[in-house]
Design an enzyme around this catalytic site. Structure first.
Site, PDB file in Angstrom:
ATOM      1  NE  ARG A 105      -2.648   1.681   3.717  1.00  0.00           N
ATOM      2  CZ  ARG A 105      -3.821   1.160   4.495  1.00  0.00           C
ATOM      3  NH1 ARG A 105      -4.885   1.714   4.687  1.00  0.00           N
ATOM      4  NH2 ARG A 105      -3.405   0.907   5.809  1.00  0.00           N
ATOM      5  CG  ASP A 122      -4.018   2.520  10.579  1.00  0.00           C
ATOM      6  OD1 ASP A 122      -4.856   3.445  11.483  1.00  0.00           O
ATOM      7  OD2 ASP A 122      -4.293   2.005   9.828  1.00  0.00           O
TER       8      ASP A 122
END
Length: 532
Positions: free
Chosen positions: A162, A446
């Site tokens: 990603r 996150d």
């Protein structure tokens, strides 16, 4: 070459990544695509300005033909047909990468975005680790002498990397004096150094694409992919991309996003925390009906979240694409087994809902959760690799249902406000220290967690929300008071040295963006200026 590298040796072996040919490839990507990227970011702002005037989003009339059309994405390669469990986490340090690859998950989302602070050392080390993983040479020995190696007794997880979102720059690579586009740096270095080897391995260059807000941004990625494959001389369609539906405008363009990437598309993912963050961002000045209750009380069974996830499954399977479920962020705590047991029960219920709804797999943040998620999906899938055959003709979702934020159960409380400020500062502090995956209260967090936390605070100030548990109104003065108390609490928990280096600047940054009259689109943008 008009490309400047501010630091050519951020980590050992960096010269193996920052080669002249790799840098030339990055420069070519930037020259071809950075201008379009800049225009698309301006278009984001123009669309948000329209929502500020109307408090409304809807499906696009100009793309009705795509939504009504009979088309499908390219058939999945063999390596990506079974995605029932996906492990997520940063690609640096090497120990974490090895643990993810060895976890028993079908896929590893190797995260260079929300779970990774984009220090230059982290960016290059992540690419080194992913290159070494592709060649089978990734290994690590701890200072204590413990060896970490790639397992040979079972398949490794398939890597899906990603890159950063379109909005993030890369200040350590300058092209004509301007920062490079972070997404193109991450993609470009990974693709250049791994694509051919991955194809030899029977896999391929596979990606998760974050933070997109329109199908035109997917079109840009498709143009990047076509060019990159030609540049390296590998077959068109070798790249496969799964897009995260983690912004509210993207929820209205699921068909269109898949269509634009149809030769390279693999599926869509329900990025739940960023999705809630995006709702707050988009409708932050739309009044009380768009004020979410405390973050912890917003569940996936809320009507507006059900509309979002069911539309995602229906859209994906209609188009032959995979529907990937959301994150299970629990971290097992061996010192408190009863807490872990209760958390695992919630994870099992969440994954059971996703599997029964038709999702083809789901995310976990810790290797210990892989068996639980796999067991749930095994029970539903049986011998099948996925649920593409499970169509959802019963689902019909309207714009009103996607925007029915007021239907969410829960209240705005002072305890929730306090938790938001604590988490925002705690996460940002660790992010500033160079670690984007942070354990807070037995959850692996996150950047999305900090984004929704600080955004709720800003929105509550803006709307003068009344706190259900104390009767107080959320004001700048109240937020300053509670922020000071939570910051002092963090000082006592982590000590004066860490406080001065990380927690104090983190608290200052959270204060600035929460108390500002103007909304900051991404916390990580100003935070990036504070890291090396």
């Amino acid at each position: 070459m008009a490309i400047t590298v501010t630091d050519r040796q951020p980590v050992d072996r960096a010269e193996q990544i920052l080669t002249p040919k790799a840098l030339a490839f990055l420069e070519e990507l930037h020259r071809r695509f950075a201008g379009t990227r800049n225009r698309l970011l301006e278009a984001r702002q123009a669309k948000r300005d329209g929502v500020a005037r109307t408090s409304r989003l809807d499906f696009l009339p100009e793309t009705q033909e795509i939504r009504d059309g009979d088309w499908k994405v390219a058939e999945a390669p063999a390596a990506l047909r079974d995605r029932r469990v996906e492990m997520t986490g940063p690609a640096t340090p090497a120990k974490m990468a090895i643990n993810a690859l060895n976890s028993g998950a079908k896929v590893w989302l190797a995260d260079l975005e929300d779970a990774s602070t984009p220090t230059w050392a982290n960016v290059i080390d992540a690419i080194l680790n992913l290159r070494d993983a592709a060649t089978g040479t990734l290994a690590f020995t701890s200072p204590e002498g413990k060896e970490y190696k790639l397992r040979t007794d079972a398949p490794l997880a398939v890597v899906v990397a990603r890159p950063r979102g379109w909005h993030m720059p890369e200040k350590h690579l300058l092209i004509d004096g301007e920062p490079a586009v972070g997404a193109l740096v991450d993609f470009g270095l990974h693709f250049f150094h791994t694509a051919k080897q991955l194809l030899l391995n029977g896999h391929g260059p596979y990606y998760y694409l974050p933070k997109m807000e329109s199908h035109l941004e997917a079109r840009l990625w498709n143009e990047v992919f076509v060019f990159a494959q030609d540049f390296l001389g590998i077959p068109q369609g070798s790249i496969r991309a799964t897009m995260l539906i983690e912004t509210i405008p993207a929820a209205f363009e699921m068909d269109e996003l898949l269509y634009e990437l149809r030769d390279h598309a693999s599926g869509l993912n329900a990025g739940r925390w960023d999705y809630l963050f995006s709702i707050i961002k988009y409708f932050r000045d739309a009044g009380e009906e768009f004020v979410l209750p405390d973050r912890a009380s917003v569940v996936m069974t809320a009507p507006f979240m059900r509309a979002y996830t069911e539309l995602l499954v229906k859209t994906c399977h209609k188009r032959g694409a995979f529907a990937m479920g959301g994150m299970a962020a629990v971290i097992p705590n061996r010192r408190h087994p009863e807490v872990t047991e209760a958390a695992f029960a919630k994870v099992r219920a969440d994954k059971t809902r996703e599997a029964n709804d038709g999702f083809d797999g789901s995310w976990v943040a810790h290797p210990d959760l892989v068996p639980t998620c796999r067991e749930v999906f095994d029970a539903v899938l049986g011998e099948r690799a996925n649920q593409l055959d499970k169509q959802r003709p019963d689902v019909s979702v309207t714009a009103d249902q996607l925007l029915d934020i007021a239907s969410a159960d829960g209240q705005v409380t002072e305890s929730g406000l306090r938790l938001n400020l604590y988490v925002a500062v705690a996460y940002t502090a660790v992010w500033l220290s160079g670690n984007g995956a942070v354990a807070i209260h037995n959850l692996m967090e996150d950047a999305a967690t900090a984004e929704i936390s600080r955004s709720q605070v800003w929105q509550q100030i803006r709307n003068k929300s009344v706190l259900a548990d104390t009767g107080n109104t959320v004001t700048r003065e109240l937020v300053e008071k509670i922020l000071g108390e939570e910051t002092e609490r963090l000082r006592t928990e982590f000590g004066d040295e860490a406080f001065r280096r990380y927690y104090q600047p983190a608290s200052k940054l959270i204060a600035e963006i929460c108390l500002s009259e103007d909304y900051t689109d991404f916390l990580t943008t100003p935070a990036y200026e504070l890291v090396g």
